[in-house]
Design a protein around this motif. Structure first.
Motif, PDB file in Angstrom:
ATOM      1  N   ALA A  42       0.830  -1.205   0.000  1.00 20.17           N
ATOM      2  CA  ALA A  42       0.000   0.000   0.000  1.00 20.17           C
ATOM      3  C   ALA A  42       0.866   1.257   0.000  1.00 20.17           C
ATOM      4  CB  ALA A  42      -0.934  -0.003   1.208  1.00 20.17           C
ATOM      5  N   GLU A  43       1.925   1.266   0.793  1.00 24.12           N
ATOM      6  CA  GLU A  43       2.824   2.414   0.843  1.00 24.12           C
ATOM      7  C   GLU A  43       3.524   2.624  -0.493  1.00 24.12           C
ATOM      8  OE1 GLU A  43       5.350   1.380   4.050  1.00 24.12           O
ATOM      9  OE2 GLU A  43       3.954   2.060   5.626  1.00 24.12           O
ATOM     10  N   GLN A  45       2.459   2.044  -3.365  1.00 22.99           N
ATOM     11  CA  GLN A  45       1.524   2.571  -4.358  1.00 22.99           C
ATOM     12  C   GLN A  45       0.934   3.920  -3.946  1.00 22.99           C
ATOM     13  OE1 GLN A  45      -1.072  -0.840  -6.008  1.00 22.99           O
ATOM     14  NE2 GLN A  45       0.024  -1.810  -4.292  1.00 22.99           N
ATOM     15  N   PHE A  47      -0.915   4.684  -1.421  1.00 23.69           N
ATOM     16  CA  PHE A  47      -2.301   4.622  -0.966  1.00 23.69           C
ATOM     17  C   PHE A  47      -2.454   5.295   0.393  1.00 23.69           C
ATOM     18  CE2 PHE A  47      -5.877   2.594   1.201  1.00 23.69           C
ATOM     19  CZ  PHE A  47      -6.878   2.798   0.255  1.00 23.69           C
ATOM     20  N   GLN A  53      -8.622   6.178  -4.946  1.00 25.27           N
ATOM     21  CA  GLN A  53      -7.318   5.516  -4.959  1.00 25.27           C
ATOM     22  C   GLN A  53      -7.519   3.997  -4.965  1.00 25.27           C
ATOM     23  OE1 GLN A  53      -5.081   7.149  -1.567  1.00 25.27           O
ATOM     24  NE2 GLN A  53      -3.689   8.046  -3.070  1.00 25.27           N
ATOM     25  N   ALA A  55      -5.151   0.327  -4.549  1.00 23.78           N
ATOM     26  CA  ALA A  55      -3.865  -0.354  -4.328  1.00 23.78           C
ATOM     27  C   ALA A  55      -4.091  -1.860  -4.410  1.00 23.78           C
ATOM     28  CB  ALA A  55      -3.278   0.019  -2.974  1.00 23.78           C
TER      29      ALA A  55
END
Length: 462
Positions: A42-43, A45, A47, A53, A55
Protein backbone atom coordinates in the motif's frame (compact mmCIF):
# COMPACT_ATOMS: atom_id res chain seq x y z
CA UNK A 1 -30.16 -11.41 -18.89
CA UNK A 2 -28.98 -8.09 -20.34
CA UNK A 3 -25.27 -7.36 -20.77
CA UNK A 4 -25.41 -4.91 -17.88
CA UNK A 5 -27.29 -7.29 -15.59
CA UNK A 6 -24.47 -9.80 -16.01
CA UNK A 7 -22.12 -7.35 -14.28
CA UNK A 8 -24.05 -7.59 -11.00
CA UNK A 9 -24.69 -11.03 -9.56
CA UNK A 10 -25.98 -12.41 -6.26
CA UNK A 11 -23.27 -13.41 -3.83
CA UNK A 12 -23.55 -17.17 -3.36
CA UNK A 13 -20.04 -17.68 -2.02
CA UNK A 14 -18.46 -18.13 -5.44
CA UNK A 15 -14.74 -17.38 -5.89
CA UNK A 16 -14.06 -13.64 -6.10
CA UNK A 17 -11.33 -11.08 -5.50
CA UNK A 18 -11.88 -9.11 -2.30
CA UNK A 19 -12.16 -5.31 -2.31
CA UNK A 20 -11.64 -3.51 0.99
CA UNK A 21 -13.02 0.03 1.34
CA UNK A 22 -11.07 2.57 3.40
CA UNK A 23 -11.61 6.29 3.93
CA UNK A 24 -9.10 8.82 5.24
CA UNK A 25 -10.57 8.74 8.72
CA UNK A 26 -10.06 4.99 9.00
CA UNK A 27 -6.81 4.73 7.05
CA UNK A 28 -4.40 4.56 10.00
CA UNK A 29 -6.48 1.93 11.78
CA UNK A 30 -6.71 -0.14 8.62
CA UNK A 31 -2.96 0.06 8.01
CA UNK A 32 -2.14 -1.08 11.53
CA UNK A 33 -4.32 -4.12 11.09
CA UNK A 34 -2.59 -5.36 7.92
CA UNK A 35 0.32 -7.80 7.58
CA UNK A 36 3.65 -6.18 6.81
CA UNK A 37 3.64 -7.26 3.13
CA UNK A 38 0.29 -5.53 2.60
CA UNK A 39 1.39 -2.35 4.39
CA UNK A 40 4.50 -2.20 2.21
CA UNK A 41 2.46 -2.74 -0.95
CA UNK A 42 0.00 0.00 0.00
CA UNK A 43 2.82 2.41 0.84
CA UNK A 44 4.65 1.64 -2.40
CA UNK A 45 1.52 2.57 -4.36
CA UNK A 46 0.99 5.78 -2.41
CA UNK A 47 -2.30 4.62 -0.97
CA UNK A 48 -3.66 6.95 1.73
CA UNK A 49 -7.38 6.18 1.72
CA UNK A 50 -8.27 9.10 -0.53
CA UNK A 51 -11.23 8.92 -2.85
CA UNK A 52 -10.79 6.75 -5.99
CA UNK A 53 -7.32 5.52 -4.96
CA UNK A 54 -6.65 1.84 -5.67
CA UNK A 55 -3.87 -0.35 -4.33
CA UNK A 56 -3.28 -3.99 -5.25
CA UNK A 57 -2.36 -6.15 -2.26
CA UNK A 58 -0.49 -9.50 -2.36
CA UNK A 59 -2.04 -12.67 -0.96
CA UNK A 60 -0.50 -15.81 0.46
CA UNK A 61 0.18 -17.47 -2.90
CA UNK A 62 -1.08 -16.36 -6.29
CA UNK A 63 -4.14 -14.60 -4.91
CA UNK A 64 -4.41 -10.87 -4.62
CA UNK A 65 -6.91 -8.36 -3.31
CA UNK A 66 -7.37 -4.61 -3.59
CA UNK A 67 -8.08 -1.72 -1.27
CA UNK A 68 -10.12 1.21 -2.54
CA UNK A 69 -10.18 4.72 -1.17
CA UNK A 70 -13.68 6.16 -0.66
CA UNK A 71 -14.96 9.43 0.73
CA UNK A 72 -17.00 7.74 3.47
CA UNK A 73 -16.76 4.00 4.09
CA UNK A 74 -19.93 4.17 6.18
CA UNK A 75 -22.05 5.84 3.50
CA UNK A 76 -21.26 4.77 -0.03
CA UNK A 77 -21.95 7.14 -2.92
CA UNK A 78 -23.15 5.95 -6.33
CA UNK A 79 -19.69 6.67 -7.76
CA UNK A 80 -17.25 5.34 -5.15
CA UNK A 81 -16.62 2.04 -6.99
CA UNK A 82 -16.64 3.51 -10.50
CA UNK A 83 -12.87 3.95 -10.77
CA UNK A 84 -12.35 0.34 -9.74
CA UNK A 85 -14.84 -0.83 -12.37
CA UNK A 86 -12.95 1.17 -14.98
CA UNK A 87 -9.45 0.01 -14.14
CA UNK A 88 -9.41 -3.37 -12.37
CA UNK A 89 -8.72 -6.47 -14.48
CA UNK A 90 -11.49 -8.62 -15.85
CA UNK A 91 -12.87 -10.80 -13.09
CA UNK A 92 -15.34 -11.23 -10.25
CA UNK A 93 -15.20 -9.09 -7.11
CA UNK A 94 -16.89 -8.76 -3.73
CA UNK A 95 -16.58 -6.20 -0.97
CA UNK A 96 -14.72 -7.31 2.12
CA UNK A 97 -17.53 -6.08 4.36
CA UNK A 98 -21.12 -5.09 3.63
CA UNK A 99 -22.83 -4.69 0.29
CA UNK A 100 -22.32 -2.17 -2.52
CA UNK A 101 -25.77 -0.54 -2.18
CA UNK A 102 -26.00 2.61 -4.34
CA UNK A 103 -22.44 2.03 -5.60
CA UNK A 104 -23.81 -0.63 -7.95
CA UNK A 105 -24.78 2.18 -10.33
CA UNK A 106 -21.23 3.49 -10.61
CA UNK A 107 -19.89 -0.04 -11.02
CA UNK A 108 -22.07 -0.45 -14.10
CA UNK A 109 -21.46 3.01 -15.56
CA UNK A 110 -17.73 2.78 -14.93
CA UNK A 111 -17.65 0.20 -17.70
CA UNK A 112 -19.46 2.41 -20.24
CA UNK A 113 -17.63 3.30 -23.46
CA UNK A 114 -18.89 5.18 -26.52
CA UNK A 115 -16.69 3.61 -29.18
CA UNK A 116 -19.01 2.72 -32.03
CA UNK A 117 -17.12 4.97 -34.45
CA UNK A 118 -13.65 3.71 -33.51
CA UNK A 119 -11.96 1.15 -35.72
CA UNK A 120 -9.87 -0.07 -32.80
CA UNK A 121 -12.14 -0.48 -29.83
CA UNK A 122 -10.71 -0.44 -26.33
CA UNK A 123 -10.57 -4.06 -25.13
CA UNK A 124 -12.68 -4.63 -22.06
CA UNK A 125 -13.54 -7.73 -20.17
CA UNK A 126 -16.45 -7.77 -17.75
CA UNK A 127 -15.84 -6.78 -14.15
CA UNK A 128 -18.51 -8.57 -12.16
CA UNK A 129 -19.55 -7.39 -8.71
CA UNK A 130 -21.24 -9.70 -6.22
CA UNK A 131 -23.96 -8.26 -4.02
CA UNK A 132 -25.72 -9.37 -0.88
CA UNK A 133 -28.90 -7.56 -2.01
CA UNK A 134 -29.92 -9.23 -5.29
CA UNK A 135 -33.35 -7.59 -5.16
CA UNK A 136 -31.67 -4.23 -5.89
CA UNK A 137 -29.94 -5.41 -9.05
CA UNK A 138 -32.90 -4.74 -11.35
CA UNK A 139 -33.27 -1.14 -10.19
CA UNK A 140 -29.55 -0.43 -10.56
CA UNK A 141 -29.52 -1.93 -14.05
CA UNK A 142 -32.60 0.06 -15.09
CA UNK A 143 -31.04 3.35 -13.94
CA UNK A 144 -27.76 2.51 -15.65
CA UNK A 145 -29.52 1.60 -18.89
CA UNK A 146 -31.47 4.87 -18.80
CA UNK A 147 -28.26 6.83 -18.24
CA UNK A 148 -26.56 4.99 -21.09
CA UNK A 149 -29.49 5.77 -23.40
CA UNK A 150 -28.99 9.47 -22.67
CA UNK A 151 -25.23 9.23 -23.17
CA UNK A 152 -25.50 7.31 -26.43
CA UNK A 153 -28.09 9.67 -27.94
CA UNK A 154 -26.23 12.82 -26.91
CA UNK A 155 -22.85 11.48 -28.05
CA UNK A 156 -24.21 10.53 -31.47
CA UNK A 157 -23.05 12.91 -34.24
CA UNK A 158 -25.83 15.10 -35.60
CA UNK A 159 -25.27 13.66 -39.06
CA UNK A 160 -26.35 10.29 -37.68
CA UNK A 161 -29.14 11.51 -35.40
CA UNK A 162 -31.75 13.78 -36.92
CA UNK A 163 -35.48 14.04 -36.19
CA UNK A 164 -36.19 10.75 -37.99
CA UNK A 165 -33.58 8.86 -35.98
CA UNK A 166 -34.86 10.42 -32.76
CA UNK A 167 -38.32 9.21 -33.73
CA UNK A 168 -36.90 5.71 -34.29
CA UNK A 169 -35.35 5.79 -30.80
CA UNK A 170 -38.76 6.63 -29.30
CA UNK A 171 -40.39 3.85 -31.31
CA UNK A 172 -37.79 1.35 -30.14
CA UNK A 173 -38.45 2.15 -26.47
CA UNK A 174 -42.22 2.18 -27.08
CA UNK A 175 -42.06 -1.26 -28.69
CA UNK A 176 -40.62 -2.77 -25.53
CA UNK A 177 -43.62 -1.66 -23.48
CA UNK A 178 -46.50 -1.80 -25.95
CA UNK A 179 -46.81 2.00 -25.93
CA UNK A 180 -48.52 3.97 -28.71
CA UNK A 181 -46.50 6.48 -30.76
CA UNK A 182 -48.06 9.26 -32.81
CA UNK A 183 -46.02 11.51 -35.11
CA UNK A 184 -47.26 14.82 -36.51
CA UNK A 185 -45.37 16.32 -39.44
CA UNK A 186 -45.86 17.98 -42.81
CA UNK A 187 -49.03 19.99 -43.36
CA UNK A 188 -50.54 18.78 -40.08
CA UNK A 189 -47.53 20.14 -38.20
CA UNK A 190 -47.75 23.48 -40.04
CA UNK A 191 -51.39 23.84 -39.09
CA UNK A 192 -51.36 22.54 -35.52
CA UNK A 193 -47.85 23.23 -34.20
CA UNK A 194 -46.73 26.35 -36.07
CA UNK A 195 -43.74 27.18 -33.86
CA UNK A 196 -42.29 23.67 -34.19
CA UNK A 197 -42.83 23.84 -37.95
CA UNK A 198 -41.21 27.25 -38.25
CA UNK A 199 -38.07 26.33 -36.32
CA UNK A 200 -37.53 23.23 -38.47
CA UNK A 201 -38.60 24.73 -41.80
CA UNK A 202 -35.07 25.24 -43.17
CA UNK A 203 -33.98 21.62 -42.73
CA UNK A 204 -33.73 19.31 -45.73
CA UNK A 205 -36.73 16.99 -46.26
CA UNK A 206 -34.95 13.99 -44.73
CA UNK A 207 -34.61 16.00 -41.51
CA UNK A 208 -38.09 17.52 -41.49
CA UNK A 209 -39.53 18.69 -38.16
CA UNK A 210 -42.09 16.65 -36.26
CA UNK A 211 -43.82 16.24 -32.91
CA UNK A 212 -43.34 12.75 -31.49
CA UNK A 213 -45.84 11.63 -28.85
CA UNK A 214 -45.86 8.42 -26.82
CA UNK A 215 -48.78 7.33 -24.66
CA UNK A 216 -48.81 4.45 -22.22
CA UNK A 217 -50.63 3.25 -19.16
CA UNK A 218 -54.05 2.61 -17.71
CA UNK A 219 -56.51 5.41 -18.40
CA UNK A 220 -57.75 5.10 -14.82
CA UNK A 221 -54.40 6.21 -13.45
CA UNK A 222 -53.30 9.85 -12.99
CA UNK A 223 -51.93 11.45 -16.14
CA UNK A 224 -48.40 12.87 -16.20
CA UNK A 225 -46.57 14.55 -19.07
CA UNK A 226 -42.84 14.46 -19.78
CA UNK A 227 -41.58 16.87 -22.45
CA UNK A 228 -38.09 17.00 -23.97
CA UNK A 229 -36.42 19.51 -26.27
CA UNK A 230 -35.32 17.69 -29.41
CA UNK A 231 -33.18 20.13 -31.42
CA UNK A 232 -31.01 17.56 -33.18
CA UNK A 233 -28.61 20.26 -34.33
CA UNK A 234 -28.68 23.98 -33.65
CA UNK A 235 -26.84 26.25 -36.03
CA UNK A 236 -28.53 29.23 -34.39
CA UNK A 237 -30.56 29.79 -37.54
CA UNK A 238 -30.10 33.14 -39.26
CA UNK A 239 -28.73 34.47 -35.96
CA UNK A 240 -25.99 31.95 -36.59
CA UNK A 241 -23.71 30.79 -33.81
CA UNK A 242 -19.94 31.18 -34.04
CA UNK A 243 -18.11 27.96 -34.79
CA UNK A 244 -17.06 27.59 -31.16
CA UNK A 245 -20.69 27.80 -30.08
CA UNK A 246 -21.82 25.32 -32.69
CA UNK A 247 -19.26 22.63 -31.90
CA UNK A 248 -21.34 20.86 -29.25
CA UNK A 249 -24.76 21.47 -30.74
CA UNK A 250 -25.22 17.79 -31.50
CA UNK A 251 -26.19 17.69 -27.81
CA UNK A 252 -29.07 20.14 -28.18
CA UNK A 253 -31.47 17.21 -28.18
CA UNK A 254 -30.23 16.26 -24.70
CA UNK A 255 -33.56 17.22 -23.17
CA UNK A 256 -35.34 14.76 -25.46
CA UNK A 257 -32.84 12.06 -24.47
CA UNK A 258 -33.56 12.69 -20.78
CA UNK A 259 -37.32 12.68 -21.36
CA UNK A 260 -37.21 9.41 -23.31
CA UNK A 261 -34.98 7.74 -20.72
CA UNK A 262 -37.30 8.85 -17.91
CA UNK A 263 -40.31 7.56 -19.82
CA UNK A 264 -38.54 4.21 -20.20
CA UNK A 265 -37.96 4.04 -16.45
CA UNK A 266 -41.63 4.79 -15.78
CA UNK A 267 -42.81 2.08 -18.15
CA UNK A 268 -40.18 -0.43 -17.09
CA UNK A 269 -41.25 -0.09 -13.45
CA UNK A 270 -44.92 -0.19 -14.44
CA UNK A 271 -45.72 2.86 -12.37
CA UNK A 272 -49.45 3.45 -11.90
CA UNK A 273 -49.62 6.50 -14.19
CA UNK A 274 -51.00 7.45 -17.58
CA UNK A 275 -47.82 8.61 -19.33
CA UNK A 276 -47.68 11.20 -22.11
CA UNK A 277 -44.21 11.78 -23.59
CA UNK A 278 -43.81 14.66 -26.04
CA UNK A 279 -40.67 15.37 -28.06
CA UNK A 280 -40.65 18.18 -30.62
CA UNK A 281 -37.83 17.14 -32.96
CA UNK A 282 -36.25 19.66 -35.32
CA UNK A 283 -33.03 20.87 -36.87
CA UNK A 284 -32.49 24.63 -36.64
CA UNK A 285 -30.79 25.10 -39.99
CA UNK A 286 -29.86 27.99 -42.29
CA UNK A 287 -31.60 28.11 -45.67
CA UNK A 288 -34.07 30.21 -47.64
CA UNK A 289 -36.99 28.78 -45.69
CA UNK A 290 -35.52 29.68 -42.30
CA UNK A 291 -37.60 31.79 -39.97
CA UNK A 292 -36.23 35.29 -39.52
CA UNK A 293 -35.60 37.84 -36.80
CA UNK A 294 -38.66 40.06 -36.75
CA UNK A 295 -41.03 37.32 -37.91
CA UNK A 296 -44.21 36.86 -35.92
CA UNK A 297 -45.20 33.25 -35.27
CA UNK A 298 -48.61 32.05 -34.25
CA UNK A 299 -48.45 29.35 -31.57
CA UNK A 300 -50.67 26.34 -30.90
CA UNK A 301 -51.95 28.19 -27.85
CA UNK A 302 -53.08 31.03 -30.11
CA UNK A 303 -50.74 33.73 -28.80
CA UNK A 304 -48.35 35.43 -31.20
CA UNK A 305 -44.59 35.52 -30.67
CA UNK A 306 -42.21 38.03 -32.24
CA UNK A 307 -38.83 36.52 -33.06
CA UNK A 308 -36.09 38.56 -31.47
CA UNK A 309 -33.45 35.89 -31.98
CA UNK A 310 -33.61 32.70 -34.04
CA UNK A 311 -31.10 31.08 -31.68
CA UNK A 312 -33.75 31.15 -28.93
CA UNK A 313 -35.56 28.34 -30.73
CA UNK A 314 -35.81 25.66 -28.04
CA UNK A 315 -38.39 27.62 -26.07
CA UNK A 316 -40.52 27.96 -29.21
CA UNK A 317 -40.82 24.25 -29.90
CA UNK A 318 -41.33 23.53 -26.21
CA UNK A 319 -44.10 26.12 -26.10
CA UNK A 320 -46.16 24.21 -28.65
CA UNK A 321 -45.37 20.87 -26.98
CA UNK A 322 -46.29 22.14 -23.52
CA UNK A 323 -49.57 23.47 -24.91
CA UNK A 324 -50.36 20.03 -26.32
CA UNK A 325 -49.44 18.36 -23.02
CA UNK A 326 -51.68 20.74 -21.07
CA UNK A 327 -54.68 19.93 -23.28
CA UNK A 328 -54.87 16.48 -21.70
CA UNK A 329 -55.04 18.03 -18.21
CA UNK A 330 -52.11 16.18 -16.58
CA UNK A 331 -51.64 16.47 -12.84
CA UNK A 332 -47.88 16.94 -13.34
CA UNK A 333 -45.62 18.19 -16.15
CA UNK A 334 -41.84 17.73 -16.23
CA UNK A 335 -39.74 19.13 -19.06
CA UNK A 336 -36.05 18.68 -19.81
CA UNK A 337 -34.10 20.96 -22.12
CA UNK A 338 -30.57 22.06 -22.93
CA UNK A 339 -32.09 25.51 -23.01
CA UNK A 340 -29.65 28.26 -22.06
CA UNK A 341 -25.97 28.97 -21.79
CA UNK A 342 -26.91 31.35 -18.99
CA UNK A 343 -27.73 28.39 -16.74
CA UNK A 344 -24.22 27.05 -17.26
CA UNK A 345 -22.64 30.43 -16.56
CA UNK A 346 -24.59 30.60 -13.30
CA UNK A 347 -24.29 27.00 -12.12
CA UNK A 348 -21.65 25.22 -14.19
CA UNK A 349 -22.10 21.85 -15.90
CA UNK A 350 -23.07 19.69 -12.90
CA UNK A 351 -26.18 21.47 -11.62
CA UNK A 352 -29.36 21.60 -13.73
CA UNK A 353 -31.11 24.93 -13.19
CA UNK A 354 -34.52 23.83 -11.93
CA UNK A 355 -37.62 26.00 -12.12
CA UNK A 356 -40.79 24.88 -10.34
CA UNK A 357 -44.19 26.60 -10.04
CA UNK A 358 -45.34 24.59 -6.99
CA UNK A 359 -43.68 24.70 -3.57
CA UNK A 360 -44.52 21.10 -2.60
CA UNK A 361 -43.19 19.83 -5.92
CA UNK A 362 -40.03 21.92 -5.57
CA UNK A 363 -39.32 20.54 -2.11
CA UNK A 364 -39.93 16.97 -3.27
CA UNK A 365 -37.65 17.40 -6.28
CA UNK A 366 -34.77 18.85 -4.32
CA UNK A 367 -35.09 16.08 -1.73
CA UNK A 368 -35.16 13.47 -4.49
CA UNK A 369 -31.99 14.84 -6.05
CA UNK A 370 -30.20 14.81 -2.72
CA UNK A 371 -31.36 11.27 -1.94
CA UNK A 372 -29.84 9.82 -5.12
CA UNK A 373 -26.79 12.13 -5.43
CA UNK A 374 -28.18 13.77 -8.57
CA UNK A 375 -28.21 17.38 -7.37
CA UNK A 376 -30.50 20.13 -8.61
CA UNK A 377 -30.47 23.85 -7.92
CA UNK A 378 -33.73 25.74 -7.79
CA UNK A 379 -33.88 29.05 -9.65
CA UNK A 380 -36.63 31.68 -9.38
CA UNK A 381 -39.56 32.22 -11.71
CA UNK A 382 -39.25 35.96 -11.12
CA UNK A 383 -42.44 37.39 -12.66
CA UNK A 384 -41.27 41.03 -12.91
CA UNK A 385 -38.89 39.89 -15.65
CA UNK A 386 -41.89 39.16 -17.88
CA UNK A 387 -41.61 42.76 -19.04
CA UNK A 388 -38.36 41.84 -20.82
CA UNK A 389 -40.45 39.94 -23.41
CA UNK A 390 -42.58 42.93 -24.37
CA UNK A 391 -43.29 43.41 -28.07
CA UNK A 392 -44.83 46.32 -29.97
CA UNK A 393 -46.34 44.05 -32.62
CA UNK A 394 -47.06 40.66 -31.00
CA UNK A 395 -48.30 39.31 -27.70
CA UNK A 396 -44.69 38.89 -26.57
CA UNK A 397 -41.20 38.20 -27.94
CA UNK A 398 -39.09 35.05 -27.70
CA UNK A 399 -35.95 36.84 -26.51
CA UNK A 400 -34.98 39.85 -24.48
CA UNK A 401 -32.67 42.64 -25.52
CA UNK A 402 -31.12 42.37 -22.06
CA UNK A 403 -28.23 40.02 -21.28
CA UNK A 404 -29.46 39.59 -17.71
CA UNK A 405 -31.10 36.48 -16.19
CA UNK A 406 -31.10 34.42 -19.38
CA UNK A 407 -32.15 31.13 -17.81
CA UNK A 408 -34.86 32.82 -15.75
CA UNK A 409 -36.40 34.60 -18.71
CA UNK A 410 -36.32 31.39 -20.78
CA UNK A 411 -38.20 29.56 -18.01
CA UNK A 412 -40.70 32.42 -17.76
CA UNK A 413 -41.33 32.07 -21.49
CA UNK A 414 -42.12 28.37 -21.04
CA UNK A 415 -44.39 29.11 -18.10
CA UNK A 416 -46.66 31.10 -20.42
CA UNK A 417 -47.67 27.76 -21.98
CA UNK A 418 -48.35 25.92 -18.71
CA UNK A 419 -51.86 26.35 -17.25
CA UNK A 420 -51.98 28.08 -13.89
CA UNK A 421 -52.51 25.51 -11.16
CA UNK A 422 -50.78 22.65 -13.00
CA UNK A 423 -47.64 21.58 -11.12
CA UNK A 424 -44.69 21.91 -13.50
CA UNK A 425 -40.92 21.60 -13.27
CA UNK A 426 -38.43 22.67 -15.91
CA UNK A 427 -34.87 21.26 -15.91
CA UNK A 428 -32.36 23.41 -17.82
CA UNK A 429 -29.70 20.69 -18.03
CA UNK A 430 -26.32 20.71 -19.77
CA UNK A 431 -26.47 16.99 -20.72
CA UNK A 432 -22.68 17.05 -21.13
CA UNK A 433 -19.51 16.62 -19.10
CA UNK A 434 -16.66 18.81 -20.34
CA UNK A 435 -14.17 16.67 -18.40
CA UNK A 436 -14.30 13.14 -17.10
CA UNK A 437 -14.85 11.77 -13.60
CA UNK A 438 -14.93 8.12 -12.48
CA UNK A 439 -18.04 6.56 -13.99
CA UNK A 440 -18.82 9.81 -15.80
CA UNK A 441 -16.60 10.18 -18.87
CA UNK A 442 -16.28 13.32 -20.95
CA UNK A 443 -19.26 13.59 -23.26
CA UNK A 444 -23.00 13.20 -23.04
CA UNK A 445 -24.46 12.48 -19.62
CA UNK A 446 -27.71 12.39 -17.68
CA UNK A 447 -27.97 15.31 -15.25
CA UNK A 448 -31.29 15.53 -13.42
CA UNK A 449 -32.62 12.25 -14.79
CA UNK A 450 -32.30 10.21 -11.60
CA UNK A 451 -33.71 13.08 -9.52
CA UNK A 452 -36.80 13.14 -11.71
CA UNK A 453 -37.08 9.37 -11.52
CA UNK A 454 -36.78 9.35 -7.74
CA UNK A 455 -39.56 11.93 -7.56
CA UNK A 456 -41.89 9.88 -9.77
CA UNK A 457 -41.34 6.51 -8.16
CA UNK A 458 -41.81 8.06 -4.73
CA UNK A 459 -44.92 10.00 -5.77
CA UNK A 460 -46.48 7.04 -7.62
CA UNK A 461 -45.39 3.90 -5.74
CA UNK A 462 -46.05 0.52 -7.32
Amino acid sequence: MTELAALLQPDKGQPATTLALVDKAGFETWMKGQPERMRRAAEAQGFKGEGFQIAILPGERDEWSAVLGVADAGKLSPWCLAKAAESLPEGTYRLAAGGPGPAMLGWLLGQYRFDRFREKKEPKGPRILLTDAPARIADAVAEAEATILVRDLVNMPAGDLGPAELQAAVEEVAGRFNARVTVTQGAALDQNYPMIAAVGAAAVPARAPRLIELEWGDTRHPRIAIVGKGVCFDSGGLDIKPSSGMRLMKKDMGGAAHALALAGLVMGANLPVRLHLLIPAVENAVAGAAFRPGDILRSRKGVSVEIGNTDAEGRLILGDALTRAAEEKPELILDYATLTGAARVALGPDLPATFVNDEDLAAALLAAGEAVADPLWRMPLWKPYDELFSSDVADFANASDSAFAGSVTAALFLQKFVPEGTPWAHFDTFAWRPSGKPGRPKGGDALGLRAGWELLRTRYPR
